[in-house]
Enzyme design. Structure first.
Site, PDB file in Angstrom:
ATOM      1  N   HIS A 136     146.667  15.729  80.265  1.00 16.20           N
ATOM      2  CA  HIS A 136     147.792  15.107  79.904  1.00 16.20           C
ATOM      3  C   HIS A 136     148.132  15.218  78.482  1.00 16.20           C
ATOM      4  O   HIS A 136     147.976  14.466  77.719  1.00 16.20           O
ATOM      5  CB  HIS A 136     147.680  13.463  80.220  1.00 16.20           C
ATOM      6  CG  HIS A 136     147.772  13.345  81.612  1.00 16.20           C
ATOM      7  ND1 HIS A 136     148.920  12.838  82.283  1.00 16.20           N
ATOM      8  CD2 HIS A 136     147.041  13.238  82.363  1.00 16.20           C
ATOM      9  CE1 HIS A 136     148.632  12.586  83.599  1.00 16.20           C
ATOM     10  NE2 HIS A 136     147.439  12.773  83.834  1.00 16.20           N
ATOM     11  N   CYS A 193     149.442  17.557  85.453  1.00 10.56           N
ATOM     12  CA  CYS A 193     148.147  16.835  86.172  1.00 10.56           C
ATOM     13  C   CYS A 193     148.773  17.041  87.617  1.00 10.56           C
ATOM     14  O   CYS A 193     148.618  17.970  88.402  1.00 10.56           O
ATOM     15  CB  CYS A 193     147.909  15.669  85.734  1.00 10.56           C
ATOM     16  SG  CYS A 193     146.512  14.721  86.466  1.00 10.56           S
ATOM     17  N   GLU A 213     150.791  14.758  76.798  1.00 14.15           N
ATOM     18  CA  GLU A 213     151.854  13.705  76.522  1.00 14.15           C
ATOM     19  C   GLU A 213     150.852  12.229  75.798  1.00 14.15           C
ATOM     20  O   GLU A 213     151.504  11.658  75.070  1.00 14.15           O
ATOM     21  CB  GLU A 213     152.800  13.205  77.400  1.00 14.15           C
ATOM     22  CG  GLU A 213     152.453  12.171  78.429  1.00 14.15           C
ATOM     23  CD  GLU A 213     151.150  12.626  79.454  1.00 14.15           C
ATOM     24  OE1 GLU A 213     150.672  12.186  80.516  1.00 14.15           O
ATOM     25  OE2 GLU A 213     151.078  14.109  79.600  1.00 14.15           O
TER      26      GLU A 213
END
Length: 251
Positions: free
Chosen positions: A201, A98, A203
């Site tokens: 994202h 990002c 994660e």
């Protein structure tokens, strides 16, 4: 900005993703001097440049401040710049996420769309309602390496950004796009080393096979870097251990 306020929930997702992929996560404070950042980087095998609530200083890519831009985080920018310089010299891998992908692009003299909703006609929702939520949309993958990790030429990703890559930086190429043309991923082609920037994202997608594959590939590349002797690190003695990957604390 978590480091300065003691908020850890976002950082923990990066740490967990690295650990679950087989790496050892090591955080770097944004309070370090450039020389200290370089010394710490010598003992790490790869780097994660995470997201941030900040926006990059627009003067770095020749633009004036946009009224919808968030304030820049100069310490974050300086830290990322130092780590990228080190990674490019040593061939250590980087996964930029990002804000991190945008910083990677600007570091390589690329430019940014400063506010997608007001600058890109017919753009789909990328910021989840001004960052209040996450949107989900497909991406078309243009990179063979990324397609292999995704298991195909398309994927569904989350999205919570209002800026994006406009002009691609030196040594980088587009690796994925959203249906509206917004650049969603970058890949390093300017020399040795595994460097990928994604606008989403991974994660936050703990159960997603593509997200898991991204972190596993990063850890594998870090392991390879750790086992390749270089004059700038201690890699010869690193065989058999978990590769150390850096993720930064937010301020």
């Amino acid at each position: 900005m978590e480091e300065g306020h003691g908020r850890r929930q976002h950082s923990q997702k990066y740490l967990r993703a690295i650990e679950e992929a087989g790496g050892e996560a090591v955080e770097i404070s944004l309070g370090l001097s450039p020389a200290e950042v370089t010394r710490v980087a010598e003992f790490l095998d790869g780097f994660v440049l995470p997201g941030s609530p900040a926006d990059i200083e627009p003067r770095r890519f020749g633009s004036a401040r946009h009224p919808r831009e968030a304030p820049p985080d100069k310490r974050r920018e300086h830290t990322d710049d130092g780590l990228l310089d080190h990674a490019f010299v040593t061939g250590k891998p980087v996964l930029a996420i990002c804000y991190g992908a945008q910083l990677l692009n600007v570091h390589q003299h690329g430019t940014l769309v400063q506010d997608i909703p007001s600058e890109v006609r017919h753009a789909r929702d990328h910021d989840g309602g001004a960052g209040l939520n996450e949107s989900v949309h497909p991406v078309r993958i243009e990179s063979e390496r990324l397609a292999e990790l995704a298991g195909g030429s398309s994927a569904s990703v989350n999205s919570s950004h209002h800026q994006a890559v406009r002009t691609v930086g030196r040594g980088l190429r587009v690796a994925a796009r959203a249906p509206d043309g917004i650049i969603e991923a970058l890949e390093w082609t300017g020399g040795p080393g595994w460097v990928i920037g994604v606008q989403w994202h991974p994660e936050r997608m703990a159960s997603d096979p593509f997200a898991q594959a991204l972190f596993r590939s990063l850890v594998e590349e870090a392991r390879n870097a750790a086992q390749t002797p270089k004059p700038t690190n201690r890699a010869a003695g690193s065989r058999g251990r978990r590769p150390k990957l850096r993720t930064k604390r937010k301020r």
